[in-house]
Scaffold this active site. Structure first.
Site, PDB file in Angstrom:
ATOM      1  N   HIS A 244     -10.654  63.539 107.151  1.00 62.99           N
ATOM      2  CA  HIS A 244     -10.042  64.765 106.610  1.00 62.99           C
ATOM      3  C   HIS A 244      -8.537  64.634 106.358  1.00 62.99           C
ATOM      4  CE1 HIS A 244     -13.893  66.509 106.939  1.00 62.99           C
ATOM      5  NE2 HIS A 244     -13.855  66.939 108.175  1.00 62.99           N
TER       6      HIS A 244
ATOM      7  N   HIS B 277     -13.410  73.747 104.824  1.00 62.95           N
ATOM      8  CA  HIS B 277     -14.221  73.423 106.002  1.00 62.95           C
ATOM      9  C   HIS B 277     -14.684  74.684 106.745  1.00 62.95           C
ATOM     10  CE1 HIS B 277     -15.722  71.018 109.285  1.00 62.95           C
ATOM     11  NE2 HIS B 277     -15.208  69.910 108.762  1.00 62.95           N
TER      12      HIS B 277
ATOM     13  N   GLU C 230     -19.475  71.572 102.736  1.00 61.45           N
ATOM     14  CA  GLU C 230     -18.218  71.039 102.207  1.00 61.45           C
ATOM     15  C   GLU C 230     -18.484  70.342 100.880  1.00 61.45           C
ATOM     16  OE1 GLU C 230     -16.409  68.785 105.692  1.00 61.45           O
ATOM     17  OE2 GLU C 230     -18.222  69.670 106.519  1.00 61.45           O
TER      18      GLU C 230
HETATM   19  C1  GAL Z   1     -17.149  67.256 109.220  1.00 56.00           C
HETATM   20  C2  GAL Z   1     -17.467  65.835 109.530  1.00 56.00           C
HETATM   21  C3  GAL Z   1     -17.939  65.788 110.952  1.00 56.00           C
HETATM   22  C4  GAL Z   1     -16.875  66.327 111.895  1.00 56.00           C
HETATM   23  C5  GAL Z   1     -16.447  67.697 111.415  1.00 56.00           C
HETATM   24  C6  GAL Z   1     -15.278  68.231 112.181  1.00 56.00           C
HETATM   25  O1  GAL Z   1     -16.729  67.378 107.894  1.00 56.00           O
HETATM   26  O2  GAL Z   1     -18.437  65.335 108.640  1.00 56.00           O
HETATM   27  O3  GAL Z   1     -18.290  64.478 111.319  1.00 56.00           O
HETATM   28  O4  GAL Z   1     -15.784  65.451 111.914  1.00 56.00           O
HETATM   29  O5  GAL Z   1     -16.089  67.663 110.069  1.00 56.00           O
HETATM   30  O6  GAL Z   1     -15.566  68.363 113.546  1.00 56.00           O
END
Ligand code: GAL
Length: 376
Positions: free
Chosen positions: A134, A204, A341
């Site tokens: 991210h 997110h 997402e």
């Molecule tokens: C998602 C990701 C997960 C985890 C989450 C945040 O987008 O695919 O593995 O990191 O965000 O906790």
């Protein structure tokens, strides 16, 4: 016709709220703003409320550009907050769950925290074992965005400097949130750069259509418009394969309860501790297409996701463990929310066969995603 409902917006907010004038009448949208807290360095954080004439309300904070709450009616008209989040800034500053946040420069993972672009190697800070997740430890979710009311919604802007979190080029980012009278939350992302770079922006939000904090989402029925997904290795980096979902627990081409197969013995489910994968959306002729539909049987609430993006990370809150107390003191337990997402595929900068995430000077990155709420 000025349909600005400033007084309504004001009444709904606590002391200190200021109604903005001149909001868009196209969608009968009312926009109001109030303080949400102060960053450790003294920067003020605001909360903007976008409210349409059907009583749908979306609250966005300028920290991380995060959607703090989404209030949507059920089949009997009862409104509940269907987005996970916190009542105050502190909650956002002290967790790494990315609740509701804008994600950049690169949504999801870049393997081995680096990539090569036009012959030059770039090293990124690793924040997820050996990988970058991210956008890195100080991704766009950790910034206070500049906010301005625009016709039909709220515009958030951010200037990410050349070299920010290891990425090349100064990136000018603009995200516009709109709430329409059809109970759609529309997110429009644009970005430009002054050097070749890579970009993959997303939001997110964690949804629970029964209401945030009202248990897990395993009964929610999900349809994903995708015949393939991108399998991952144990570090959740795509292997590069586009694998047919047919005959696997990843087949959501017909509406299926999230919990129906989530604990099956399956290497991919094991790696993700549940669903935490990118689906390859069936795009047809491209443009804006339906990516997903989710139905919660008790409330009757429905969430449809439409997007211009080629991929969708469907994540079932596998890392939530009940240690987080969110809005109203409610506990967010394992699988207490799901994320949709919309994105380009993870690790695209290292996967030449995936749709490109490169952005060059003179080009404009532009994607749109709509979260449409209804009930039946
Ligand atoms: C998602 C990701 C997960 C985890 C989450 C945040 O987008 O695919 O593995 O990191 O965000 O906790």
């Amino acid at each position: 016709m000025n349909r600005f409902l400033g007084a309504v917006g004001l009444a709904a907010l606590s002391t200190g709220a200021v109604a903005l004038s001149g909001s868009a009448d196209a969608a009968s949208l009312s926009v109001s703003v109030k303080p949400f807290g102060t960053m450790p360095d003294g920067q003020a954080v605001q909360l903007y409320r976008l409210e349409n004439s059907n009583g749908m309300e979306v609250d966005v904070i300028t920290y991380g550009g995060a959607i703090q709450s989404i209030k949507a009616p059920d089949k009997d008209g009862r409104v509940a907050d269907v987005a996970l989040g916190f009542d105050n800034l502190d909650g956002y500053l002290h967790t790494d769950t990315y609740f509701g946040a804008l994600i950049g420069r690169y949504g999801n993972r870049i393997g081995h925290a680096g990539f090569t672009l036009e012959g030059k190697a770039y090293k990124l800070p690793a924040n997820d074992a050996a990988n970058t997740l991210h956008g890195g430890p100080q991704g766009f979710d950790k910034h206070v965005w500049k906010a301005a009311e625009v016709p039909g919604g709220l515009e958030l802007t951010l200037v990410s400097k050349d070299g920010d979190e290891g990425f090349p080029g100064t990136l000018n980012v603009k995200v516009v949130y709109t709430v329409t009278d059809k109970n759609e939350l529309k997110i429009d992302y644009t970005a430009t750069t002054d050097k070749p770079t890579v970009v993959n922006l997303t939001n997110h939000s964690y949804f629970n259509l029964a209401g945030a904090g009202e248990g897990d989402v395993l009964q929610h029925q999900v349809m994903l418009n995708a015949d393939r997904f991108t399998p991952v290795d144990s570090g959740l980096i795509p292997t590069g394969e586009l694998k047919p979902v047919k005959g696997t627990p990843f087949d959501f081409t017909k509406a299926t309860a999230i919990g129906a197969r989530i604990d099956q013995k399956d290497e991919q489910l094991n790696f993700g501790k549940g669903y935490d994968h990118n689906w390859v959306l069936n795009k047809g002729n491209g443009g804006m297409t339906k990516a997903a539909e989710v139905y919660e049987p008790n409330s009757g609430r429905v969430l449809e996701v439409l997007t211009t993006e080629p991929g969708l990370q469907f994540y079932t809150g596998n890392f939530l463990d009940g240690s987080i107390h969110g809005k109203g003191g409610k506990t967010y337990g394992r699988r207490g929310g799901f994320c949709m997402e919309t994105q380009h595929y993870p690790d695209s900068p290292n996967k030449p066969s995936f749709p490109s995430t490169e952005l060059k000077p003179g080009q404009t990155y532009h994607t749109t995603t709509v979260y449409r709420f209804s009930a039946r």
